[in-house]
Design a protein around this motif. Structure first.
Motif, PDB file in Angstrom:
ATOM      1  N   ILE A  33       0.847  -1.196   0.000  1.00 26.12           N
ATOM      2  CA  ILE A  33       0.000   0.000   0.000  1.00 26.12           C
ATOM      3  C   ILE A  33       0.883   1.248   0.000  1.00 26.12           C
ATOM      4  CG2 ILE A  33      -1.642   1.341   1.379  1.00 26.12           C
ATOM      5  CD1 ILE A  33      -2.877  -1.379   2.231  1.00 26.12           C
ATOM      6  N   ASN A  34       1.975   1.212   0.761  1.00 24.32           N
ATOM      7  CA  ASN A  34       2.921   2.325   0.796  1.00 24.32           C
ATOM      8  C   ASN A  34       3.507   2.571  -0.596  1.00 24.32           C
ATOM      9  OD1 ASN A  34       4.706   4.296   1.597  1.00 24.32           O
ATOM     10  ND2 ASN A  34       5.548   3.132   3.285  1.00 24.32           N
ATOM     11  N   VAL A  35       3.898   1.504  -1.296  1.00 24.21           N
ATOM     12  CA  VAL A  35       4.438   1.616  -2.653  1.00 24.21           C
ATOM     13  C   VAL A  35       3.382   2.196  -3.591  1.00 24.21           C
ATOM     14  CG1 VAL A  35       5.252   0.287  -4.647  1.00 24.21           C
ATOM     15  CG2 VAL A  35       6.121  -0.238  -2.373  1.00 24.21           C
ATOM     16  N   ALA A  36       2.149   1.682  -3.490  1.00 24.87           N
ATOM     17  CA  ALA A  36       1.069   2.156  -4.361  1.00 24.87           C
ATOM     18  C   ALA A  36       0.774   3.638  -4.113  1.00 24.87           C
ATOM     19  CB  ALA A  36      -0.182   1.312  -4.149  1.00 24.87           C
ATOM     20  N   LEU A  37       0.769   4.059  -2.848  1.00 24.24           N
ATOM     21  CA  LEU A  37       0.520   5.470  -2.547  1.00 24.24           C
ATOM     22  C   LEU A  37       1.630   6.356  -3.107  1.00 24.24           C
ATOM     23  CD1 LEU A  37      -0.926   5.364   1.069  1.00 24.24           C
ATOM     24  CD2 LEU A  37      -2.140   5.925  -1.040  1.00 24.24           C
ATOM     25  N   LYS A  38       2.873   5.866  -3.094  1.00 27.60           N
ATOM     26  CA  LYS A  38       3.972   6.632  -3.684  1.00 27.60           C
ATOM     27  C   LYS A  38       3.741   6.817  -5.182  1.00 27.60           C
ATOM     28  CE  LYS A  38       7.803   6.257  -0.601  1.00 27.60           C
ATOM     29  NZ  LYS A  38       7.406   7.451   0.065  1.00 27.60           N
ATOM     30  N   ARG A  39       3.222   5.787  -5.846  1.00 26.78           N
ATOM     31  CA  ARG A  39       2.921   5.900  -7.274  1.00 26.78           C
ATOM     32  C   ARG A  39       1.754   6.857  -7.516  1.00 26.78           C
ATOM     33  NH1 ARG A  39       5.040   1.403 -10.287  1.00 26.78           N
ATOM     34  NH2 ARG A  39       7.027   1.003  -9.245  1.00 26.78           N
ATOM     35  N   LEU A  40       0.810   6.898  -6.595  1.00 23.95           N
ATOM     36  CA  LEU A  40      -0.370   7.750  -6.751  1.00 23.95           C
ATOM     37  C   LEU A  40      -0.097   9.203  -6.379  1.00 23.95           C
ATOM     38  CD1 LEU A  40      -3.135   5.435  -5.232  1.00 23.95           C
ATOM     39  CD2 LEU A  40      -2.735   5.938  -7.645  1.00 23.95           C
ATOM     40  N   GLU A  41       1.015   9.434  -5.709  1.00 21.72           N
ATOM     41  CA  GLU A  41       1.315  10.754  -5.157  1.00 21.72           C
ATOM     42  C   GLU A  41       1.263  11.868  -6.205  1.00 21.72           C
ATOM     43  OE1 GLU A  41       4.408  12.309  -1.789  1.00 21.72           O
ATOM     44  OE2 GLU A  41       5.140  10.899  -3.283  1.00 21.72           O
ATOM     45  N   GLY A  42       1.756  11.622  -7.390  1.00 23.31           N
ATOM     46  CA  GLY A  42       1.775  12.660  -8.414  1.00 23.31           C
ATOM     47  C   GLY A  42       0.549  12.679  -9.313  1.00 23.31           C
ATOM     48  N   CYS A  43      -0.368  11.758  -9.106  1.00 24.55           N
ATOM     49  CA  CYS A  43      -1.552  11.657  -9.965  1.00 24.55           C
ATOM     50  C   CYS A  43      -2.650  12.573  -9.447  1.00 24.55           C
ATOM     51  CB  CYS A  43      -2.039  10.215 -10.016  1.00 24.55           C
ATOM     52  SG  CYS A  43      -0.789   9.063 -10.607  1.00 24.55           S
ATOM     53  N   ARG A  44      -3.122  13.453 -10.284  1.00 25.58           N
ATOM     54  CA  ARG A  44      -4.111  14.442  -9.879  1.00 25.58           C
ATOM     55  C   ARG A  44      -5.558  14.009 -10.134  1.00 25.58           C
ATOM     56  NH1 ARG A  44      -2.866  16.178  -6.084  1.00 25.58           N
ATOM     57  NH2 ARG A  44      -0.663  15.942  -5.983  1.00 25.58           N
ATOM     58  N   THR A  45      -5.765  12.966 -10.928  1.00 22.91           N
ATOM     59  CA  THR A  45      -7.128  12.500 -11.198  1.00 22.91           C
ATOM     60  C   THR A  45      -7.215  10.999 -10.979  1.00 22.91           C
ATOM     61  OG1 THR A  45      -6.718  12.052 -13.539  1.00 22.91           O
ATOM     62  CG2 THR A  45      -7.465  14.283 -12.965  1.00 22.91           C
ATOM     63  N   LEU A  46      -8.426  10.517 -10.848  1.00 17.87           N
ATOM     64  CA  LEU A  46      -8.647   9.080 -10.673  1.00 17.87           C
ATOM     65  C   LEU A  46      -8.170   8.310 -11.893  1.00 17.87           C
ATOM     66  CD1 LEU A  46      -9.790   6.712  -9.052  1.00 17.87           C
ATOM     67  CD2 LEU A  46     -12.040   7.242  -9.996  1.00 17.87           C
ATOM     68  N   ALA A  47      -8.330   8.865 -13.082  1.00 19.06           N
ATOM     69  CA  ALA A  47      -7.886   8.191 -14.307  1.00 19.06           C
ATOM     70  C   ALA A  47      -6.366   8.020 -14.315  1.00 19.06           C
ATOM     71  CB  ALA A  47      -8.341   8.979 -15.532  1.00 19.06           C
ATOM     72  N   GLU A  48      -5.636   9.062 -13.923  1.00 19.94           N
ATOM     73  CA  GLU A  48      -4.173   8.965 -13.841  1.00 19.94           C
ATOM     74  C   GLU A  48      -3.767   7.954 -12.774  1.00 19.94           C
ATOM     75  OE1 GLU A  48      -2.344  12.738 -13.100  1.00 19.94           O
ATOM     76  OE2 GLU A  48      -3.359  13.690 -14.784  1.00 19.94           O
ATOM     77  N   GLY A  49      -4.459   7.981 -11.633  1.00 20.00           N
ATOM     78  CA  GLY A  49      -4.164   7.043 -10.553  1.00 20.00           C
ATOM     79  C   GLY A  49      -4.428   5.605 -10.959  1.00 20.00           C
ATOM     80  N   THR A  50      -5.512   5.389 -11.674  1.00 21.41           N
ATOM     81  CA  THR A  50      -5.832   4.035 -12.138  1.00 21.41           C
ATOM     82  C   THR A  50      -4.753   3.529 -13.078  1.00 21.41           C
ATOM     83  OG1 THR A  50      -8.186   4.524 -11.934  1.00 21.41           O
ATOM     84  CG2 THR A  50      -7.585   2.636 -13.295  1.00 21.41           C
ATOM     85  N   LYS A  51      -4.293   4.382 -13.967  1.00 21.72           N
ATOM     86  CA  LYS A  51      -3.227   3.992 -14.906  1.00 21.72           C
ATOM     87  C   LYS A  51      -1.939   3.655 -14.147  1.00 21.72           C
ATOM     88  CE  LYS A  51      -0.726   5.582 -18.950  1.00 21.72           C
ATOM     89  NZ  LYS A  51      -0.460   6.696 -19.861  1.00 21.72           N
ATOM     90  N   ALA A  52      -1.588   4.458 -13.150  1.00 17.76           N
ATOM     91  CA  ALA A  52      -0.369   4.219 -12.364  1.00 17.76           C
ATOM     92  C   ALA A  52      -0.453   2.904 -11.603  1.00 17.76           C
ATOM     93  CB  ALA A  52      -0.128   5.375 -11.402  1.00 17.76           C
ATOM     94  N   VAL A  53      -1.627   2.622 -11.033  1.00 21.56           N
ATOM     95  CA  VAL A  53      -1.791   1.399 -10.254  1.00 21.56           C
ATOM     96  C   VAL A  53      -1.819   0.169 -11.167  1.00 21.56           C
ATOM     97  CG1 VAL A  53      -3.476   0.170  -8.827  1.00 21.56           C
ATOM     98  CG2 VAL A  53      -2.816   2.467  -8.245  1.00 21.56           C
ATOM     99  N   ILE A  54      -2.404   0.310 -12.351  1.00 19.18           N
ATOM    100  CA  ILE A  54      -2.405  -0.806 -13.308  1.00 19.18           C
ATOM    101  C   ILE A  54      -0.976  -1.121 -13.725  1.00 19.18           C
ATOM    102  CG2 ILE A  54      -3.029  -1.451 -15.679  1.00 19.18           C
ATOM    103  CD1 ILE A  54      -5.749  -0.109 -15.170  1.00 19.18           C
ATOM    104  N   ASN A  55      -0.176  -0.080 -13.985  1.00 21.38           N
ATOM    105  CA  ASN A  55       1.232  -0.308 -14.331  1.00 21.38           C
ATOM    106  C   ASN A  55       1.988  -0.966 -13.186  1.00 21.38           C
ATOM    107  OD1 ASN A  55       0.966   0.725 -16.906  1.00 21.38           O
ATOM    108  ND2 ASN A  55       1.556   2.793 -16.304  1.00 21.38           N
ATOM    109  N   LEU A  56       1.679  -0.596 -11.958  1.00 19.46           N
ATOM    110  CA  LEU A  56       2.303  -1.246 -10.797  1.00 19.46           C
ATOM    111  C   LEU A  56       1.904  -2.719 -10.744  1.00 19.46           C
ATOM    112  CD1 LEU A  56       3.942  -1.066  -8.162  1.00 19.46           C
ATOM    113  CD2 LEU A  56       1.840  -0.359  -7.012  1.00 19.46           C
TER     114      LEU A  56
END
Length: 174
Positions: A76-99
């Protein structure tokens, strides 16, 4: 005091490398048994306890499920670090899918975050079983994390993303 898992070593739970393959409320295919939708599972515990457990530098493991809780807290800590720079849910979803598409290391392989947390796999079959379970649990955790890290209108929830700066058990999340 650190929060421990309520899944105490139950009878009939299959283990791979000392990691209990606990039931999940998941629609993702994998080796995890299906849990009742009304009861909390290990992912619910990890997300619920994350904001408290991330402040601890030591974690006294009292059951095999605590090992999985430690692993999920780190993920969860790693995932939150990836989400840190994402400003929208769409960007966050893409970052988490790549993770989620990244390789999942198992004990004994380079990149496994906690050597010694789980024993080395005695066979390749057990290593693959653990790898598939960890992949399934990571994908399910990512999906549920998005629902708390972002508000219903798609904006980041600062009360969650602020925890991306924390180190769990003095381990740096990459």
């Amino acid at each position: 005091m650190v929060y421990h898992s309520t899944f105490i070593d139950e009878e009939g739970i299959v283990k791979a490398c000392g990691c209990p393959l606990l039931p999940l409320k998941s629609h993702i295919r994998g080796p995890a048994p299906v849990s009742d939708q009304a009861t909390p599972d290990i992912i619910d515990e990890a997300i619920t306890f994350f904001r408290a457990n991330v402040f601890f530098k030591n974690f006294d493991i009292q059951s095999p499920a605590d090992k999985l809780l430690v692993y999920l807290t780190f993920y969860i800590n790693v995932a939150l670090k990836r989400l840190e720079g994402c400003r929208t849910l769409a960007e966050g979803t893409k970052a988490v899918i790549n993770l989620g598409l990244e390789d999942v290391p198992v004990p004994g392989e380079p990149g496994f975050p906690f050597p010694g947390l789980f024993p080395l796999p005695p066979s390749q079959d057990e290593a693959e079983l653990l790898r598939n379970y960890l992949k399934q649990i990571r994908e399910e955790t990512s999906g549920r994390l998005l629902s708390v890290a972002y508000r219903p209108n798609g904006t980041p929830n600062k009360w969650w993303l602020a925890f991306a700066k924390r180190k769990f058990i003095n381990t740096i999340a990459l």
